[in-house]
Design a protein around this motif. Structure first.
Motif, mmCIF file in Angstrom:
data_model
loop_
_atom_site.group_PDB
_atom_site.id
_atom_site.type_symbol
_atom_site.label_atom_id
_atom_site.label_comp_id
_atom_site.label_asym_id
_atom_site.label_seq_id
_atom_site.Cartn_x
_atom_site.Cartn_y
_atom_site.Cartn_z
ATOM 1 N N SER A 147 0.833 -1.206 0.000
ATOM 2 C CA SER A 147 0.000 0.000 0.000
ATOM 3 C C SER A 147 0.869 1.258 0.000
ATOM 4 O O SER A 147 0.528 2.258 -0.643
ATOM 5 N N ALA A 206 -1.936 -4.709 -7.170
ATOM 6 C CA ALA A 206 -1.261 -3.439 -6.926
ATOM 7 C C ALA A 206 -1.311 -2.550 -8.165
ATOM 8 O O ALA A 206 -1.662 -1.367 -8.089
ATOM 9 N N THR A 209 -5.049 -1.480 -8.924
ATOM 10 C CA THR A 209 -5.590 -0.514 -7.962
ATOM 11 C C THR A 209 -4.976 0.859 -8.165
ATOM 12 O O THR A 209 -5.690 1.878 -8.194
ATOM 13 N N ASN A 233 -3.674 4.557 -0.176
ATOM 14 C CA ASN A 233 -3.101 3.626 0.793
ATOM 15 C C ASN A 233 -4.188 2.782 1.460
ATOM 16 O O ASN A 233 -4.064 1.558 1.574
ATOM 17 N N GLU A 234 -5.263 3.433 1.899
ATOM 18 C CA GLU A 234 -6.342 2.706 2.568
ATOM 19 C C GLU A 234 -7.040 1.741 1.615
ATOM 20 O O GLU A 234 -7.368 0.608 1.993
ATOM 21 N N MET A 236 -5.762 0.325 -1.076
ATOM 22 C CA MET A 236 -4.875 -0.790 -1.392
ATOM 23 C C MET A 236 -4.790 -1.782 -0.238
ATOM 24 O O MET A 236 -4.688 -2.989 -0.464
ATOM 25 N N GLU A 237 -4.818 -1.285 0.985
ATOM 26 C CA GLU A 237 -4.843 -2.203 2.129
ATOM 27 C C GLU A 237 -6.125 -3.026 2.110
ATOM 28 O O GLU A 237 -6.098 -4.247 2.304
#
Length: 249
Positions: A147, A206, A209, A233-234, A236-237
């Protein structure tokens, strides 16, 4: 101070609330070079999450253990990325023209859309983490690492939506070597801890996204901002946890 150490301290100050030594002089170049440490910080935070999850799951039900461990993980970041997610969701949900939407994103107040999206993000990660056995530590390392790498990829490919702010500081201005080093590091870690097929799935989710989200931000706002990096980041997590859940099903 040795430059890589200075960059590490700056990255820790930016991405966490962990106590660090002070950096007396830091140039814009130092700040941009510090992104090379983002995936490493993601790995460290992931290890922190795994340690607490492994401990608490032996003393309480898995769902409750996940609440505690995820809370500690989120607090360690200062909820910085969740804040970016909420601001981005409010701007996207406003359906206002570009400039008006960017002003909404910059507003420190949180609207209904931001709250709803934040709730879904936390619930999604909570349920996914609770469903993954702590015996399988690999997702706890890989997901937070990837992420953070996704943010670096977004920084290098998209312009800034504003003339000032974090987006303007990083967008298309970070050194190319930081992208190469961070990407090679993440690839090496994935290759060491994951089977080849799972490595392919991690690479696929990855790339997809980052490409879809960054393209959406460029189409909607003309570029990226500090808030959209946090939102990425959120997201992808969230996606990463469920990719591992599907892979283990």
């Amino acid at each position: 101070m040795f430059a890589p150490i200075r960059w590490l301290i700056l990255a820790l100050q930016f991405a966490t609330i962990l106590p660090t030594p002070s950096v007396r002089t830091a140039t814009e170049r130092d700040i941009r070079c510090s992104v090379v440490w983002f995936p490493v910080i993601g790995m460290l935070l992931g290890v922190l999450l795994w340690v607490f999850q492994s401990f608490f799951v032996h003393h309480m039900p898995s769902l409750a253990a996940s609440v505690v461990s995820l809370s500690i993980y989120t607090l360690a970041t200062g909820a910085l990325h969740l804040d970016g997610l909420m601001d981005t969701a409010d701007a996207m949900g406003s359906r206002r023209p570009r400039e008006a939407a960017l002003e909404i994103m910059k507003d420190s107040r949180v609207g209904a859309m931001g709250v709803v999206v934040c709730l879904f993000a936390i619930l999604g990660k909570w349920s996914a983490i609770a469903s993954i056995s702590p015996d399988h530590w690999e997702p706890f390392v890989v997901v937070p690492m990837m992420s953070r790498l996704g943010m670096i990829w977004s920084m290098v490919v998209a312009p800034s939506a504003r003339s000032q702010g974090l987006g303007a500081l990083f967008a298309r201005k970070i050194p190319r070597w930081t992208v190469a080093v961070a990407t090679c590091l993440c690839g090496a870690v994935c290759g060491l801890v994951l089977p080849f097929q799972q490595c392919l799935w991690v690479l696929l989710y990855a790339i997809l996204t980052v490409t879809l989200f960054t393209g959406w931000m460029v189409h909607r706002f003309g570029g990226t901002t500090g808030d959209t990096y946090g939102a990425l980041n959120e997201i992808m997590e969230w996606v990463g946890w469920y990719v591992f859940l599907c892979a283990s099903a």
